[in-house]
Design a protein around this motif. Structure first.
Motif, PDB file in Angstrom:
ATOM      1  N   HIS A   1      -9.566 -22.917 -87.835  1.00 25.79           N
ATOM      2  CA  HIS A   1      -8.503 -23.417 -86.950  1.00 25.79           C
ATOM      3  C   HIS A   1      -8.908 -24.761 -86.325  1.00 25.79           C
ATOM      4  CE1 HIS A   1      -5.160 -22.869 -83.984  1.00 25.79           C
ATOM      5  NE2 HIS A   1      -5.953 -23.638 -83.253  1.00 25.79           N
TER       6      HIS A   1
ATOM      7  N   HIS B   1      -7.552 -28.838 -86.924  1.00 29.83           N
ATOM      8  CA  HIS B   1      -7.159 -29.770 -85.861  1.00 29.83           C
ATOM      9  C   HIS B   1      -7.748 -31.169 -86.057  1.00 29.83           C
ATOM     10  CE1 HIS B   1      -4.796 -27.632 -82.978  1.00 29.83           C
ATOM     11  NE2 HIS B   1      -5.699 -26.718 -82.712  1.00 29.83           N
TER      12      HIS B   1
ATOM     13  N   GLU C   1      -0.731 -27.197 -82.833  1.00 32.22           N
ATOM     14  CA  GLU C   1      -1.184 -25.807 -82.888  1.00 32.22           C
ATOM     15  C   GLU C   1      -0.539 -24.997 -84.013  1.00 32.22           C
ATOM     16  OE1 GLU C   1      -3.682 -24.953 -81.488  1.00 32.22           O
ATOM     17  OE2 GLU C   1      -3.928 -26.363 -79.840  1.00 32.22           O
TER      18      GLU C   1
ATOM     19  N   TYR D   1       1.729 -20.853 -81.247  1.00 30.10           N
ATOM     20  CA  TYR D   1       0.763 -20.637 -82.326  1.00 30.10           C
ATOM     21  C   TYR D   1       1.375 -19.834 -83.478  1.00 30.10           C
ATOM     22  CZ  TYR D   1      -3.000 -22.300 -79.267  1.00 30.10           C
ATOM     23  OH  TYR D   1      -3.802 -23.071 -78.468  1.00 30.10           O
TER      24      TYR D   1
HETATM   25 ZN   LIG Z   1      -5.639 -24.955 -81.686  1.00 30.84          ZN
END
Ligand SMILES: [Zn+2]
Length: 492
Positions: free
Chosen positions: A283, A287, A306, A368
């Motif tokens: 994750h 980013h 996100e 998310y």
């Molecule tokens: Zn994140």
């Protein structure tokens, strides 16, 4: 061997927001007033006294900025007020700018500087902000840091025994992504196209092996495959931080983790712990593209960061850990909890076309999980054009800020280039999902009346706290096959 390391992803950095966040734990959401200045570069100097002055942090930030039309008022953020000492100095080769007043708003963390004169239109200026804080961390291992510090740089004239550690200028980036970590760490190194360093407590360094190995693999994998755009910096560091306020944070080149999502020891910990480390690593590394390389223009569209990271994390984890059934996990963990939150009338839209402080964040599960679901929907609609459009998005908007329309336009262009036969513009298809709350319930009814074989689709909002369909409707693409044809057909 235990050593002190100073990790600092940027000494001089350029940014998009004119905001100075010192010792900041959360980003600032109160937007600065519109002003006629544009930041060009920030040069940060920090002097942490970890031994002799009770954890005093001296700092100085030089902000180089331009003024297009001649500003007389400047505003910037200053978190952690009040400092022990605070001073603003203008330093210009030709002319020293006088300051009439400096005021601080401790509700918004904003400093307002009223100048005694107008700046020259088109001029470039330097402003120095000097400050002192007492750092709040527990002191440990005092004195060692200074020795290690002496390995770098040139002597600081007025501080005997100190040497400056100087770090490279970064790419253009936002302030909230800059981080510095000082601590007593051991290090694991994983050679790769992008070398990765894992820093950890000396007593737990062997528990960092999954974090460092998965980081090296996934970082290279993202750059070479789905995202098809190289990582921006020459190396990556990952580090656990005690009591980190988030599960993890994607600071560019220096990803930080809560220790509960970083350490794993085979034979001691559950397999579920290893999976958590892999997922969170993936994750945060997603980013590095979605959020760091391209940053949302404002927090009202945080899902651009996100949602994408929540979607791609399963691709990275799946490549590193093929036995982990990560695409099944995506359905159960990554998408369905978002449906649940969205099934209540309290659910908020995932994004808004609002670019000041007057918006309310949607629930985390929406940003998310629904974000992950929206990317899944886009992939199902666009197929390979989804990935082509995403790579083009990085090429077009790398080191810039974007809004929803920029992302959708990049995907639309890729769809057009592949001559995809979309039922309508992508922006229209996605409107209901991006700007309205809720998830649709679709009822499909087959009818054999009068030998007219028909299928009826009817949608309504799926709600768990009442039956009041609020009239929200969504553009829903369907694929189907019939007994007479083996090929899929599409309707919407
Ligand atoms: Zn994140």
């Amino acid at each position: 061997m235990a050593r002190f390391f100073l990790l600092f992803c940027a000494a001089v950095f350029l940014l998009n927001f004119f905001a100075l966040d010192v010792h900041s734990e959360v980003p600032q959401y109160e937007k600065l007033p519109d002003q006629d200045i544009r930041p060009l570069a920030y040069d940060i100097k920090l002097l942490p006294w970890m031994d002799t002055k009770d954890w005093l942090l001296e700092g100085e930030t030089k902000i180089i900025f331009s003024s297009e039309n001649g500003a007389s008022v400047l505003s910037f953020h200053f978190h952690h007020w009040p400092p022990l000492y605070f001073e603003i100095v203008f330093d210009d080769l030709d002319h020293n700018v006088t300051i009439q007043s400096v005021t601080f708003n401790d509700t918004t963390d904003q400093v307002k500087v009223q100048l005694g004169e107008e700046l020259q239109a088109g001029g470039t200026y330097e402003m120095y902000v000097k400050y002192e804080f007492i750092m709040t961390e527990e002191p440990s291992g005092q004195g060692i840091f200074k020795r290690e510090y002496q390995e770098f740089g040139e002597t600081r004239e007025n501080t005997p025994g100190w040497l400056w550690a100087t770090y490279a200028t970064t790419q253009l980036m936002s302030t909230y992504l800059v981080a510095i970590v000082i601590g007593k760490f051991s290090v694991l190194y994983e050679p790769s196209i992008v070398p990765v360093f894992a820093f950890a407590l000396p007593s737990r360094i062997e528990e960092a092996s999954v974090a460092v190995q998965s980081s090296a693999f996934i970082l290279e994998y993202f750059g070479n495959t789905w995202l098809n755009f190289s990582y921006s910096f020459p190396e990556m560091s990952v580090v656990p931080i005690e009591s980190h306020p988030f599960g993890a944070m994607e600071n560019w080149g220096l990803v930080q983790f809560n220790p509960s999502l970083f350490y794993y020891l085979e034979g001691r910990d559950l397999i579920a712990q290893e999976k958590s480390v892999i997922r969170v690593v993936s994750h945060e590394l997603a980013h590095q593209w979605f959020g760091n390389l391209v940053t949302m223009d404002w927090w009202s569209q945080l899902w651009l960061n996100e949602g994408a990271a929540s979607f791609y994390q399963y691709f990275g984890a799946d490549a590193y850990d093929p036995e982990g059934k990560w695409m099944d996990r995506r359905a159960v963990l990554g998408v369905q909890p978002g449906y649940y939150t969205d099934a209540f009338t309290t659910a908020l839209p995932i994004s808004q076309e609002v670019y000041d402080g007057s918006f309310e964040f949607a629930q985390g599960s929406i940003i998310y999980r629904k974000g992950c679901a929206i990317h899944t929907l886009l992939l199902n609609i666009l197929g390979n054009a989804y990935f082509e459009g995403t790579t083009q998005y990085f090429k077009d908007y790398g080191y810039e800020n974007t809004r929803n329309a920029d992302f959708l336009n990049a995907l639309q262009q890729a769809a057009d280039e592949e001559s995809l036969n979309l039922p309508t513009e992508l922006s229209y298809i996605m409107e209901g999902y991006l700007y309205r709350s809720g998830v649709p319930l679709v009822r499909v009814t087959r009818s054999y009346e009068d030998l007219q074989e028909s299928v009826y689709f009817r949608q309504e909002r799926f709600l768990l706290d009442g039956d009041d369909d609020d009239g929200s409707r969504y553009f829903i693409p369907f694929r189907y096959i019939t007994s007479g044809r083996s090929e899929e057909s599409e309707i919407s």
